[in-house]
Write a protein that holds these residues in place. Structure first.
Motif: not given
Length: 133
Positions: A35-41, A51, A99, A105
């Motif tokens: 999820g972090r890779d898809a939406h946040h850097r 998360t 959050q 989601f």
């Protein structure tokens, strides 16, 4: 001395619940990392932990409520409570801590956590049935 043996946890049982708990933690971390890779850097480790922590606490609550250590690989006795604990507890903790909790989601988390937390238990149950018909 036989009374001491009855109170001592069986090594196989201890390894089973420890393995299942570890798999749950790893899979929730994978869920958070994807999820972090898809939406946040940015800071990967801190971001994944940020998360994942609500879902990890929720899963721990599910483990405790169901006493999942008694049958940690059971899809129904352990898997469903751990999944629902991770999902509901995770979403509630995310909401309380500010959050994001939006419908897309929630849907993705519901499906992803079900596949991850129930999936390996279903595979384990199938293997167990094949070995011990």
């Amino acid at each position: 001395m036989s009374f001491l043996k009855s109170r001592t946890p069986q090594p196989t049982a201890t390894r089973a619940w420890a393995a299942a708990a570890l798999v749950d933690v790893v899979l929730i971390l994978v869920f958070a990392a994807v999820g972090r890779d898809a939406h946040h850097r940015g800071d990967v480790v801190t971001g994944v932990l940020l998360t994942a922590w609500p879902f990890l606490l929720g899963a721990a609550a599910g483990w405790a409520a169901a006493r999942a250590w008694r049958n940690p690989f059971s899809p129904t006795r352990a898997g469903v409570p751990v999944w629902l604990g991770a999902l509901v507890g995770g979403m509630l903790l995310r909401a309380v801590t500010g959050q994001g909790v939006v419908l897309p989601f929630i849907i993705v988390a519901t499906l992803s956590l079900a596949v991850l937390l129930l999936g390996y238990r279903l595979v384990a149950a199938l293997i167990r049935r094949r070995r011990h018909p």
